[in-house]
Design an enzyme around this catalytic site. Structure first.
Site, PDB file in Angstrom:
ATOM      1  CE  LYS A   1      -4.458   1.087   0.054  1.00 40.88           C
ATOM      2  NZ  LYS A   1      -5.531   0.509  -0.230  1.00 40.88           N
TER       3      LYS A   1
ATOM      4  CG  ASP B   1      -7.339   3.445  -0.960  1.00 40.19           C
ATOM      5  OD1 ASP B   1      -7.836   2.440  -0.717  1.00 40.19           O
ATOM      6  OD2 ASP B   1      -7.486   4.507   0.055  1.00 40.19           O
TER       7      ASP B   1
HETATM    8  P1  NDP Z   1     -12.673   7.937  -2.949  1.00 41.55           P
HETATM    9  O1  NDP Z   1     -11.612   9.111  -2.676  1.00 41.55           O
HETATM   10  O2  NDP Z   1     -13.410   7.900  -4.212  1.00 41.55           O
HETATM   11  O3  NDP Z   1     -14.008   8.494  -2.064  1.00 41.55           O
HETATM   12  C1  NDP Z   1     -13.877   8.583  -0.846  1.00 41.55           C
HETATM   13  C2  NDP Z   1     -15.195   9.192   0.132  1.00 41.55           C
HETATM   14  O4  NDP Z   1     -15.380   8.945   1.419  1.00 41.55           O
HETATM   15  C3  NDP Z   1     -15.422  10.689  -0.319  1.00 41.55           C
HETATM   16  O5  NDP Z   1     -16.954  10.766  -0.515  1.00 41.55           O
HETATM   17  C4  NDP Z   1     -14.963  11.334   0.895  1.00 41.55           C
HETATM   18  O6  NDP Z   1     -15.643  12.430   0.909  1.00 41.55           O
HETATM   19  C5  NDP Z   1     -15.213  10.242   1.867  1.00 41.55           C
HETATM   20  N1  NDP Z   1     -14.174  10.543   2.916  1.00 41.55           N
HETATM   21  C6  NDP Z   1     -13.043   9.958   2.877  1.00 41.55           C
HETATM   22  N2  NDP Z   1     -12.104  10.208   4.033  1.00 41.55           N
HETATM   23  C7  NDP Z   1     -13.155  10.692   4.762  1.00 41.55           C
HETATM   24  C8  NDP Z   1     -12.965  11.322   6.155  1.00 41.55           C
HETATM   25  N3  NDP Z   1     -11.934  10.991   6.871  1.00 41.55           N
HETATM   26  N4  NDP Z   1     -14.008  11.457   6.837  1.00 41.55           N
HETATM   27  C9  NDP Z   1     -15.189  11.723   6.158  1.00 41.55           C
HETATM   28  N5  NDP Z   1     -15.533  11.465   4.556  1.00 41.55           N
HETATM   29  C10 NDP Z   1     -14.354  10.662   4.080  1.00 41.55           C
HETATM   30  O7  NDP Z   1     -12.299   6.756  -2.354  1.00 41.55           O
HETATM   31  P2  NDP Z   1     -12.754   5.265  -2.377  1.00 41.55           P
HETATM   32  O8  NDP Z   1     -14.233   5.152  -2.730  1.00 41.55           O
HETATM   33  O9  NDP Z   1     -11.690   4.577  -3.432  1.00 41.55           O
HETATM   34  O10 NDP Z   1     -12.263   4.641  -1.141  1.00 41.55           O
HETATM   35  C11 NDP Z   1     -13.072   4.473   0.001  1.00 41.55           C
HETATM   36  C12 NDP Z   1     -12.848   3.375   0.973  1.00 41.55           C
HETATM   37  O11 NDP Z   1     -12.868   2.165   0.192  1.00 41.55           O
HETATM   38  C13 NDP Z   1     -11.473   3.493   1.467  1.00 41.55           C
HETATM   39  O12 NDP Z   1     -11.458   3.056   2.964  1.00 41.55           O
HETATM   40  C14 NDP Z   1     -10.707   2.780   0.594  1.00 41.55           C
HETATM   41  O13 NDP Z   1      -9.394   2.302   1.393  1.00 41.55           O
HETATM   42  C15 NDP Z   1     -11.645   1.291   0.344  1.00 41.55           C
HETATM   43  N6  NDP Z   1     -11.236   0.691  -0.793  1.00 41.55           N
HETATM   44  C16 NDP Z   1     -10.982   1.295  -2.103  1.00 41.55           C
HETATM   45  C17 NDP Z   1     -11.008   0.340  -3.220  1.00 41.55           C
HETATM   46  C18 NDP Z   1     -10.980   0.857  -4.553  1.00 41.55           C
HETATM   47  O14 NDP Z   1     -11.022  -0.069  -5.363  1.00 41.55           O
HETATM   48  N7  NDP Z   1     -10.974   2.187  -4.739  1.00 41.55           N
HETATM   49  C19 NDP Z   1     -10.638  -1.069  -2.943  1.00 41.55           C
HETATM   50  C20 NDP Z   1     -10.746  -1.543  -1.819  1.00 41.55           C
HETATM   51  C21 NDP Z   1     -11.165  -0.636  -0.488  1.00 41.55           C
HETATM   52  P3  NDP Z   1     -14.296  13.783   0.798  1.00 41.55           P
HETATM   53  O15 NDP Z   1     -14.375  13.903  -0.712  1.00 41.55           O
HETATM   54  O16 NDP Z   1     -15.371  15.047   1.455  1.00 41.55           O
HETATM   55  O17 NDP Z   1     -13.287  13.445   1.392  1.00 41.55           O
END
Ligand code: NDP
Length: 445
Positions: free
Chosen positions: A126, A166
């Protein structure tokens, strides 16, 4: 936790001070491993536990870049190459201001077991940076990505380490990163990054895969109780890649997804989330939750409390770690939730997960429920290696097959170790066994 594991955990805590999320991830896996070590003492004898907690390599580097106002900015870059017993290191890059070594290590550690669970030949790693892409222009994001890759390129490769996206790293960032890698190495090495656009080496379904996979896993859990998502109310947190496609798949299977969130609050849309509008606001306009509400009369924005206060049958946390607390778990239980599946990594605190399990809720841990993303990344690597592009239907069928396989492996392992229905234990043990056996076979390396 089994007492034989306590000294190993204590040593991990001592050697990695201040890395709370990493400690939490290790403790959660160790909590499941007591019966495995009792049955298979060879793992402890070969120091597998101590070795699996220590990354093979950790790279920390300076990322200097110049913003649109001409000011020099400095961020910190990370890549933790955790375990390559099963294949090249594989795992995403996170760009978020909260990123530090403890977050990258927690994610890398989880990734080892998740990747093992997919049954595919991929190790765990990672990376990321404390860079915050929000509010930055495309040109700034490009300059940052180019600087980040100018150091990272020497550590990665299609047979060595294959990063993906991510939080904060989507198609745009992967494009800039790949462009710089290609420029520096003078190689069109498609398999060095996954999550590429389909027009230049990506795989169909990769964008959708994590969210789709989480919902497919949920459907499998519900089926063990003779239920399906059809007609159920679902809450989703997050509004990014995982959340968007979890909503899409849940709706496709007949559920009504009524929430999403971002760091400004959560949206309740009792008419069901309008997916096209959400995608326009988030993917095209790069807007905030309030921009969706402004264009959708049935929706309201809530800026206090928790998205888990909304009564639902199924909850899918898809934003970030520790976003579903024990108090949230109790609220969900009171409101009659049937299933919770983690689209994000470690979104439920350990107490929340235990409360849900004790309350009889089907609980799918992230390392199983969200493994569809990395599994489809492995399918992207397969297509790159054979210079092929599979159809959407074929790739989605493969994803569905993989998610059923992961579900069944977790369920069977939990049963074999005397804890039927405990997907946390099933995922931890099944993932651990596959990696540990490979580590034994490869000797002390
Ligand atoms: P994105 O960046 O596309 O989206 C993240 C979302 O979560 C945004 O809406 C963001 O809001 C919100 N968010 C992130 N951090 C915070 C926080 N500290 N507090 C409140 N809201 C938050 O990320 P992904 O959708 O790719 O990833 C989401 C989760 O899924 C993570 O845990 C990641 O590790 C996991 N994941 C992702 C994979 C992938 O293929 N992308 C695979 C497996 C797991 P804002 O924009 O306002 O920050």
């Amino acid at each position: 936790m089994d007492t034989s594991l306590t000294p190993v955990l204590e040593e991990v805590l001592r050697r990695n001070p201040g890395e709370q999320e990493f400690h939490q991830a290790v403790r959660e896996v160790f909590d499941s491993l007591g019966p495995v070590l009792a049955k298979h003492p060879q793992y402890a004898d070969a120091g597998v536990l101590e070795r699996i907690c220590e990354p093979e390599r950790q790279i920390i580097f300076r990322v200097p870049w110049v913003d649109d106002a001409g000011r020099v900015q400095i961020n910190r870059g990370f890549r933790v190459e955790y375990n390559s017993a099963l294949g090249p290191y594989k795992g995403g890059l996170r760009f978020h201001p909260s990123v530090y070594l403890g977050i990258v290590k927690f994610l890398g550690f989880e990734q080892i077991f998740k990747n093992a669970l997919t049954g595919m030949p991929i190790g765990g790693g990672k990376g990321g940076s404390d860079f915050d892409p929000r509010g930055r222009s495309d040109a700034e994001v490009m300059r940052f990505c180019q600087s980040f890759m100018t150091e990272l390129y020497r550590h990665i490769g299609e047979h060595t380490d294959v990063p993906a996206g991510d939080i904060g790293v989507g198609g745009r960032e992967i494009g800039y990163l790949f462009g710089q890698y290609k420029r520096i190495t003078n190689r069109y090495e498609s398999g060095v990054l996954t999550g590429k656009a389909v027009t230049w080496g990506g795989s169909l379904v990769r964008t959708e895969a994590t969210g789709y996979g989480t919902v497919l896993f949920t459907e499998q859990m519900l089926a063990t109780r003779g239920m399906s998502l059809d007609g159920l109310r679902v809450s989703v947190s997050g509004a990014g890649n995982v959340a968007t496609y979890a909503i899409a798949k849940a709706q496709h299977l007949g559920a009504r997804a009524v929430t999403f969130s971002d760091s400004s609050g959560y949206v309740v849309d009792d008419a069901g989330v309008d997916l096209e509008l959400l995608r326009d606001v988030k993917e095209v306009q790069r807007g905030r939750a309030a921009d969706y509400v402004a264009r959708r009369p049935s929706a309201r924005l809530v800026t206090d409390g928790s998205v888990w206060d909304v009564p639902v049958d199924v909850a899918l946390p898809c934003a970030t770690q520790n976003e579903l607390t024990e108090a949230d778990a109790r609220t969900l239980l009171r409101n009659g939730v049937v299933a919770v599946a983690e689209g994000a990594n470690m979104p439920a605190t350990p107490d929340a997960a235990a409360t849900l399990h004790r309350g009889g809720v089907l609980f799918g841990p992230g390392k199983a429920a969200n493994a569809g993303g990395v599994a489809t990344s492995a399918l992207e690597m397969q297509q790159n290696a054979s210079r092929d592009l599979w159809s959407f239907e074929h790739t989605e069928d493969r994803l569905a097959e993989i998610m059923v396989g992961i579900h069944d492996r977790c369920a069977q392992t939990a049963e074999e170790y005397g804890m039927p229905g405990n997907y946390v234990v099933g995922a931890n043990i099944a993932g651990f066994l596959r990696v540990a056996d490979a580590m034994l076979a490869l000797g002390v390396v």
